[in-house]
Design an enzyme around this catalytic site. Structure first.
Site, PDB file in Angstrom:
ATOM      1  CG  ASN A 114      -3.513  -1.339   3.953  1.00  0.00           C
ATOM      2  OD1 ASN A 114      -2.939  -1.146   2.762  1.00  0.00           O
ATOM      3  ND2 ASN A 114      -4.335  -0.574   4.302  1.00  0.00           N
TER       4      ASN A 114
ATOM      5  CG  HIS B 195      -5.352   4.091   6.087  1.00  0.00           C
ATOM      6  ND1 HIS B 195      -6.016   3.982   4.974  1.00  0.00           N
ATOM      7  CD2 HIS B 195      -6.042   4.784   6.848  1.00  0.00           C
ATOM      8  CE1 HIS B 195      -7.037   4.691   5.207  1.00  0.00           C
ATOM      9  NE2 HIS B 195      -7.201   5.476   6.342  1.00  0.00           N
TER      10      HIS B 195
ATOM     11  CD  GLN C 282       7.615  10.676   9.443  1.00  0.00           C
ATOM     12  OE1 GLN C 282       7.859   9.688  10.177  1.00  0.00           O
ATOM     13  NE2 GLN C 282       8.266  11.657   9.009  1.00  0.00           N
ATOM     14  CD  GLU C 283       1.734   6.660   3.306  1.00  0.00           C
ATOM     15  OE1 GLU C 283       1.437   5.727   2.510  1.00  0.00           O
ATOM     16  OE2 GLU C 283       0.830   7.729   3.112  1.00  0.00           O
TER      17      GLU C 283
ATOM     18  CG  ASP D  72      -8.853   1.352   5.292  1.00  0.00           C
ATOM     19  OD1 ASP D  72      -7.838   0.949   4.679  1.00  0.00           O
ATOM     20  OD2 ASP D  72      -9.372   2.468   4.939  1.00  0.00           O
TER      21      ASP D  72
ATOM     22  N   GLY E 274       3.349   3.841  -6.608  1.00  0.00           N
ATOM     23  CA  GLY E 274       4.492   2.874  -6.291  1.00  0.00           C
ATOM     24  C   GLY E 274       5.543   3.553  -5.277  1.00  0.00           C
ATOM     25  CB  SER E 275       5.827   6.744  -3.431  1.00  0.00           C
ATOM     26  OG  SER E 275       4.954   6.756  -2.552  1.00  0.00           O
ATOM     27  CG  ASN E 276       4.175   3.428   0.745  1.00  0.00           C
ATOM     28  OD1 ASN E 276       4.558   3.707   1.800  1.00  0.00           O
ATOM     29  ND2 ASN E 276       2.938   4.330   0.293  1.00  0.00           N
TER      30      ASN E 276
ATOM     31  NE  ARG F 202     -15.673  -7.458  -4.173  1.00  0.00           N
ATOM     32  CZ  ARG F 202     -15.127  -6.295  -4.213  1.00  0.00           C
ATOM     33  NH1 ARG F 202     -15.948  -5.475  -5.072  1.00  0.00           N
ATOM     34  NH2 ARG F 202     -14.357  -5.800  -3.511  1.00  0.00           N
TER      35      ARG F 202
END
Ligand code: GRF
Length: 216
Positions: free
Chosen positions: A109, A111, A175-176, A147, A14-16, A67
């Site tokens: 998203n 990536h 950088q994210e 992606d 969960g750092s983003n 799914r």
């Protein structure tokens, strides 16, 4: 303040998520987080969300027969929250076509590579193994393929001699944490338009769309 409402989907650390929470707390930031959903009960990011007073939900893939059933339950919970947009932030599940179409151009998203290079898992290790000189990260709108989708912003970092997966991942991750809040800001400010496969950012100088980390 009122702003665009975000649902953040996580599976891990969960750092983003933390970076987006930090951005949303800044005065004048045009988005707020209304819900965090994890498909794993042990995701560290759930504690980060709870500490910030954000609603959380755990919806486990294994609890559903198919799914599609999982995607439908996830979709229903997110719509109930009033979210305008979804940010995938380390969410380890490939959402189905129907879910993705239902949130077209409102599903982001992040990536850890310069897409379309290095899709899938363990991409920082692949970048080191392949000997590429630069890597980075990408925020993009989600399309059904893994992606894949129009690129909103990328940040470039050098791959240095002596880098291993860990050191490169850390350089990319820093950088994210800058570009995800930036992409959300541009969208929430109404400056982002999708034209075919491309994203146009109004009022953004072209260089602003590509952040190159300071030379090391
Ligand atoms: C990040 O590297 C992100 O780019 C990838 O998964 C990782 C999630 O990390 N999709 P965190 O949970 O946000 O710390």
């Amino acid at each position: 303040m009122a702003g665009m409402k975000l649902a953040i989907l996580i599976s891990g650390r969960g750092s983003n998520l933390q970076a987006l929470i930090g951005a949303a707390a800044e005065p004048g930031y045009p988005a707020e987080i209304c819900l965090v959903v994890s498909n794993r009960a042990d995701a560290g990011g759930l504690k980060i969300a709870a500490a910030a007073g954000i609603d959380t939900a755990v919806i486990k893939t294994g609890d559903f027969d198919s799914r599609d059933d999982f995607d439908d339950a996830l979709d229903a919970r997110i719509r109930e929250s009033g979210a305008d947009m979804i940010c995938l932030a380390g969410f380890m599940w490939l959402l189905g076509e129907s879910f993705v179409h239902g949130w077209r151009d409102r599903l982001l998203n992040i990536h850890p590579s310069l897409l379309p290079a290095f899709k899938g898992l363990h991409v920082q290790a692949q970048a080191v193994e392949m000997g590429v000189r630069f890597s980075g990260c990408t925020v993009h709108f989600v399309r059904p393929e893994l992606d894949d989708g129009p690129i909103i912003v990328q940040a470039v970092v050098p791959v240095l001699p002596g880098d291993d997966t860990e050191t490169l991942s850390a350089r990319i991750l820093e950088q994210e944490h800058t570009i995800y809040p930036l992409a959300v800001r541009w969208i929430a400010e109404g400056r982002v338009r999708v034209s075919g496969e491309r994203v146009l950012v109004e009022g953004g100088d072209p260089p602003e769309q590509t952040l190159i980390s300071p030379a090391v």
